[in-house]
Write an enzyme that holds these catalytic residues in place. Structure first.
Site, mmCIF file in Angstrom:
data_model
loop_
_atom_site.group_PDB
_atom_site.id
_atom_site.type_symbol
_atom_site.label_atom_id
_atom_site.label_comp_id
_atom_site.label_asym_id
_atom_site.label_seq_id
_atom_site.Cartn_x
_atom_site.Cartn_y
_atom_site.Cartn_z
ATOM 1 N N CYS A 2 7.940 -9.317 -0.681
ATOM 2 C CA CYS A 2 9.386 -9.186 -0.506
ATOM 3 C C CYS A 2 9.994 -8.509 -1.723
ATOM 4 O O CYS A 2 9.502 -8.647 -2.834
ATOM 5 C CB CYS A 2 10.116 -10.513 -0.297
ATOM 6 S SG CYS A 2 9.479 -11.505 1.032
ATOM 7 N N ARG A 27 6.906 -3.615 -1.142
ATOM 8 C CA ARG A 27 6.640 -5.040 -1.303
ATOM 9 C C ARG A 27 6.676 -5.797 0.028
ATOM 10 O O ARG A 27 6.340 -6.990 0.086
ATOM 11 C CB ARG A 27 7.669 -5.661 -2.244
ATOM 12 C CG ARG A 27 7.725 -5.011 -3.606
ATOM 13 C CD ARG A 27 8.756 -5.671 -4.468
ATOM 14 N NE ARG A 27 8.410 -7.048 -4.730
ATOM 15 C CZ ARG A 27 7.604 -7.443 -5.710
ATOM 16 N NH1 ARG A 27 7.078 -6.554 -6.520
ATOM 17 N NH2 ARG A 27 7.326 -8.708 -5.871
ATOM 18 N N TRP A 76 8.533 -9.549 3.670
ATOM 19 C CA TRP A 76 7.163 -9.661 4.182
ATOM 20 C C TRP A 76 7.036 -11.119 4.574
ATOM 21 O O TRP A 76 6.975 -12.007 3.715
ATOM 22 C CB TRP A 76 6.171 -9.288 3.087
ATOM 23 C CG TRP A 76 4.756 -9.203 3.554
ATOM 24 C CD1 TRP A 76 4.142 -8.126 4.112
ATOM 25 C CD2 TRP A 76 3.757 -10.224 3.471
ATOM 26 N NE1 TRP A 76 2.831 -8.422 4.385
ATOM 27 C CE2 TRP A 76 2.569 -9.696 4.015
ATOM 28 C CE3 TRP A 76 3.748 -11.533 3.005
ATOM 29 C CZ2 TRP A 76 1.385 -10.428 4.087
ATOM 30 C CZ3 TRP A 76 2.576 -12.268 3.087
ATOM 31 C CH2 TRP A 76 1.412 -11.715 3.614
ATOM 32 N N ASN A 102 12.096 -14.277 -2.794
ATOM 33 C CA ASN A 102 10.745 -13.738 -2.681
ATOM 34 C C ASN A 102 9.800 -14.854 -3.098
ATOM 35 O O ASN A 102 9.890 -15.334 -4.223
ATOM 36 C CB ASN A 102 10.639 -12.518 -3.625
ATOM 37 C CG ASN A 102 9.209 -12.094 -3.873
ATOM 38 O OD1 ASN A 102 8.334 -12.359 -3.073
ATOM 39 N ND2 ASN A 102 8.992 -11.424 -4.991
ATOM 40 N N GLY A 103 8.917 -15.299 -2.187
ATOM 41 C CA GLY A 103 7.990 -16.379 -2.550
ATOM 42 C C GLY A 103 7.889 -17.406 -1.444
ATOM 43 O O GLY A 103 8.293 -17.159 -0.305
ATOM 44 N N GLU A 491 -14.629 1.098 -1.094
ATOM 45 C CA GLU A 491 -13.248 1.552 -1.266
ATOM 46 C C GLU A 491 -12.878 2.589 -0.193
ATOM 47 O O GLU A 491 -11.772 2.569 0.349
ATOM 48 C CB GLU A 491 -13.069 2.113 -2.688
ATOM 49 C CG GLU A 491 -11.730 2.743 -2.992
ATOM 50 C CD GLU A 491 -10.537 1.799 -2.889
ATOM 51 O OE1 GLU A 491 -10.724 0.592 -2.719
ATOM 52 O OE2 GLU A 491 -9.398 2.303 -2.943
ATOM 53 N N LYS A 495 -9.824 2.146 2.444
ATOM 54 C CA LYS A 495 -8.721 3.117 2.579
ATOM 55 C C LYS A 495 -8.519 3.473 4.049
ATOM 56 O O LYS A 495 -7.397 3.529 4.525
ATOM 57 C CB LYS A 495 -9.002 4.411 1.796
ATOM 58 C CG LYS A 495 -8.872 4.376 0.307
ATOM 59 C CD LYS A 495 -7.481 4.247 -0.241
ATOM 60 C CE LYS A 495 -7.045 2.822 -0.310
ATOM 61 N NZ LYS A 495 -7.345 2.044 -1.469
ATOM 62 N N GLU A 498 -7.033 0.495 6.052
ATOM 63 C CA GLU A 498 -5.654 0.159 5.690
ATOM 64 C C GLU A 498 -4.617 1.041 6.352
ATOM 65 O O GLU A 498 -3.601 0.559 6.805
ATOM 66 C CB GLU A 498 -5.470 0.351 4.175
ATOM 67 C CG GLU A 498 -5.893 -0.787 3.323
ATOM 68 C CD GLU A 498 -5.466 -0.554 1.887
ATOM 69 O OE1 GLU A 498 -5.927 0.430 1.283
ATOM 70 O OE2 GLU A 498 -4.673 -1.340 1.371
ATOM 71 N N HIS A 514 -30.957 -3.155 7.257
ATOM 72 C CA HIS A 514 -30.993 -4.603 7.493
ATOM 73 C C HIS A 514 -29.934 -5.054 8.501
ATOM 74 O O HIS A 514 -29.612 -6.237 8.557
ATOM 75 C CB HIS A 514 -30.811 -5.345 6.160
ATOM 76 C CG HIS A 514 -31.909 -5.072 5.193
ATOM 77 N ND1 HIS A 514 -33.195 -5.556 5.356
ATOM 78 C CD2 HIS A 514 -31.948 -4.314 4.066
ATOM 79 C CE1 HIS A 514 -33.955 -5.133 4.357
ATOM 80 N NE2 HIS A 514 -33.223 -4.368 3.564
ATOM 81 N N LYS A 613 2.509 -4.083 -0.983
ATOM 82 C CA LYS A 613 1.929 -3.511 -2.194
ATOM 83 C C LYS A 613 1.445 -4.578 -3.161
ATOM 84 O O LYS A 613 0.382 -4.472 -3.729
ATOM 85 C CB LYS A 613 2.964 -2.604 -2.867
ATOM 86 C CG LYS A 613 2.438 -1.861 -4.083
ATOM 87 C CD LYS A 613 1.401 -0.842 -3.685
ATOM 88 C CE LYS A 613 0.795 -0.131 -4.857
ATOM 89 N NZ LYS A 613 -0.463 0.541 -4.501
HETATM 90 O O1 M6R Z 1 -1.957 -5.205 -7.514
HETATM 91 P P1 M6R Z 1 -3.403 -5.553 -7.355
HETATM 92 O O2 M6R Z 1 -4.300 -4.504 -7.893
HETATM 93 O O3 M6R Z 1 -3.735 -6.912 -7.921
HETATM 94 O O4 M6R Z 1 -3.616 -5.639 -5.807
HETATM 95 C C1 M6R Z 1 -4.831 -6.031 -5.259
HETATM 96 C C2 M6R Z 1 -4.915 -5.669 -3.793
HETATM 97 O O5 M6R Z 1 -3.923 -6.327 -3.068
HETATM 98 C C3 M6R Z 1 -4.782 -4.164 -3.568
HETATM 99 O O6 M6R Z 1 -5.733 -3.457 -4.291
HETATM 100 C C4 M6R Z 1 -4.931 -3.827 -2.081
HETATM 101 O O7 M6R Z 1 -6.226 -4.064 -1.655
HETATM 102 C C5 M6R Z 1 -4.499 -2.378 -1.842
HETATM 103 N N1 M6R Z 1 -3.674 -2.305 -0.687
HETATM 104 C C6 M6R Z 1 -5.634 -1.462 -1.674
HETATM 105 O O8 M6R Z 1 -5.264 -0.182 -1.311
#
Ligand code: M6R
Length: 618
Positions: A2, A27, A76, A102-103, A491, A495, A498, A514, A613
């Site tokens: 948020c 956020r 969020w 936020n929280g 990674e 990507k 996501e 395996h 984020k």
């Molecule tokens: O801010 P942070 O690096 O601690 O965040 C960790 C993950 O939430 C963050 O890397 C997430 O996986 C991203 N959306 C990846 O693209």
């Protein structure tokens, strides 16, 4: 999660709050809302959806935009589905108090029952509406001002929060408080205006002066007065230095690109230079990192390094494991912060914990740091956001200096984290003597070339776009890599998942046989990293195995490769470098590929569904 944005001062609050919310949408963006106060009436507009949906509502009635005080929220969802009613701001039963939050208030249920027994009626399913009514109840029973009521109410709250509260009966002030979620306060000239936000981006064009309140602190912001910061637990006054913000407006805008993600992909050469600037000094044959220099003996005598992180930062941590073990010959473990924090890990004071986080606000990483500290470990942070909770909670650290990363899918955060980890590994290798002087020098010079090599690599964009067009409709994809490039495979898959919502798995190439090999048929695209020094022959054998099962092969190879070119369906070349630094290059085509596929599928690249984020909740 948020985002919160607020304003109190002499300007119209609406554009400041709305534009601020747009900058904070990374956020969370499932609903949004804004409260304006024009000196007479509270105007509340809120809706399910993005800030642009909110604007549709506010644009219908000019009245909704009037006022020099405003607080807004982009959500969020945690408690209560995203809908108009659950959207923030929330108003107390009397209609006087308004809050954005936020929280998570963990004990909201018992608080709510208590408030219901005292006659409160709730409109929404949120914990936030409970909090604002709790503040109202305290204010009424204690006959106190808003600041005191917020302070007393928060002492009975369990959970995490960043809040901004407005009281119609005292319209020249805002009260903010935090525990576990960030709050920045921008200070205008002569205290004639103030800005509050989850980070400084909403007010960067108005003021460069800000304070960041700490956990368990609250601030009473009154027009014309100095901000008063107090401890929530005992009401003690706290003195905060005013910080000079370094961020520029240009840094947080798209700068001609269609999306933040592609802008941030292209920013990587510069971001990496910013990461090693002033630290890597090839001419002097050294790496200077004050966070390491000040605690060198701890690093040199550590029994083990444990890296904790989440998501992409965890993948960078895995690259760090390969780097540190290879260069420094020290055992390294990489842990998901979310697992580490709950499994009573064995940690001693001879362990060093490296916590990696772009945002510096990830709740699981923060909790894992606190646990490691309580067990006596020395904790070193690798963060991007300056002054973030993780940066402050760690004993020492190194910023990545990547600049603001707005796209939810991390790109430059990943490569700059790897750069910091490379610097740490190289520095320790030199200090520990596991690298000869000439090897150290050679690696330094090689790392220095990476930004230019990425620049060169970004020219493959058109080729990657063509490949994206071929595979955009795939339902499943496999990403394979070995050694330093196994984390890049993970990674790459993350990507794609996501932002395009295509299912993808990352695997160590040799593990394919395996299990995942059973998935391979002519419909399965398989992205394989086969760099010349990375167990090349073994990976070529894996590629052959895929070929004989009719899988489609998209290979990332080193310039000049001939063998893989003959077998693969598509080949992308990366410039030659040390194998240890190849992740900084091999990841670029994967970033571009996910980006183009998501654009072709018409997905929301910068704000993918269900994600945020910074994940400031468990
Ligand atoms: O801010 P942070 O690096 O601690 O965040 C960790 C993950 O939430 C963050 O890397 C997430 O996986 C991203 N959306 C990846 O693209």
């Amino acid at each position: 999660m948020c985002g919160i944005a607020g304003y109190i001062g002499y300007r119209e609050a609406y554009p400041i709050v709305i534009n601020g919310l747009k900058r904070l949408e990374y956020r969370g963006y499932d609903s949004s809302g804004v409260m304006l106060y024009d000196g007479k009436e509270i105007q509340l507009s809120k809706t399910k959806g993005k800030v642009s949906d909110l604007e549709v509502i506010t644009n219908k009635e000019e009245e909704r935009k009037k006022g020099r005080i405003g607080i807004g929220h982009t959500r969020w969802a945690t408690h209560g589905v995203p809908n108009d009613i659950n959207s923030h701001p929330h108003v107390s039963q009397s209609g006087d108090l308004v809050i954005v939050h936020n929280g998570i208030i963990e004990n909201y249920d018992s608080l709510k029952k208590e408030l219901i027994s005292r006659g409160y009626v709730f409109q929404s399913d949120t914990d936030t509406e409970v909090l604002i009514n709790l503040i109202e109840e305290v204010k009424k029973t204690e006959k106190c001002k808003l600041g005191k009521a917020v302070q007393l109410a928060l002492t009975s709250v369990i959970g995490a929060y960043a809040i901004a509260v407005f009281d119609k009966t005292k319209p020249n002030e805002l009260v903010v408080a935090r525990l576990g979620s960030p709050i920045a306060i921008g200070i205008g000239k002569e205290n004639k205006e103030f800005f509050v936000a989850s980070d400084a981006s909403p007010f960067i064009e108005y003021t460069k002066e800000a304070i960041y309140i700490e956990d368990e602190e609250m601030a009473i912001i009154k027009l014309g007065k100095k901000i008063q910061v107090r401890k929530i637990q005992n009401d003690a006054l706290v003195n905060h230095n005013v910080l000079e913000l370094q961020m520029s407006l240009e840094q947080i805008e798209k700068g001609g690109y269609d999306h933040f993600m592609i802008k941030e992909i292209h920013e990587q050469p510069k971001a990496i230079i910013d990461t090693y600037r002033g630290r890597m000094l090839p001419d002097q044959g050294m790496i200077k990192m004050s966070g390491i220099d000040d605690h060198l003996s701890k690093f040199l005598h550590a029994d083990r390094i444990i890296i904790i992180a989440c998501g992409t930062s965890w993948h960078a941590g895995l690259v760090g494991e390969y780097l540190l073990e290879e260069f420094v010959r020290i055992p390294v473990e990489v842990e998901y912060a979310s697992e580490f924090r709950y499994r009573n890990p064995v940690i001693t004071s001879k362990d060093i914990v490296i916590a990696i986080s772009q945002s510096g606000e990830t709740a699981d990483t923060l909790a894992a740091i606190k646990l490691a500290k309580s067990k006596g470990a020395f904790v070193f942070g690798v963060c991007n956001v300056v002054g973030s909770s993780i940066a402050r909670e760690t004993h020492a650290g190194a910023y990545t200096h990547a600049g603001p990363e707005i796209g939810v899918a991390s790109t430059k955060a990943f490569t700059t984290q790897i750069t910091v980890l490379s610097l740490i590994a190289l520095k320790l290798a030199k200090e520990k003597g596991t690298f000869s002087e000439s090897r150290f020098q050679n690696y330094l010079r090689t790392l220095e070339l990476i930004p230019n090599q990425i620049e060169q690599l970004l020219n493959i964009d058109a080729t990657v776009k063509e490949i994206a067009a071929v595979y955009k409709d795939a339902k499943n994809c496999l990403y394979l890599g070995r050694g330093f490039n196994f984390p890049v495979a993970l990674e790459g898959a993350l990507k794609l998942k996501e932002i395009s919502y295509i299912h993808a798995e990352g695997y160590p190439a040799a593990e394919m046989k395996h299990g995942p090999i059973a998935l391979i048929d002519e419909n399965m695209p398989i992205f394989v990293i086969a760099t010349s020094k990375g167990h090349y022959e073994k990976v070529v054998s894996n590629i052959q195995e895929i070929k004989s099962r009719s899988g489609k092969i998209i290979a990332i190879v080193t310039e000049g490769d001939t063998q893989v070119k003959e077998i693969a369906d598509h080949v992308i070349e990366i410039p030659e470098t040390e194998e240890a630094f190849t992740p900084l290059l091999t990841t670029i085509p994967f970033q571009l590929l996910s980006y183009h596929i998501a654009v072709m599928l018409d997905k929301n690249v910068d704000q993918p569904r269900n994600l945020a984020k910074s994940v400031t909740v468990e």
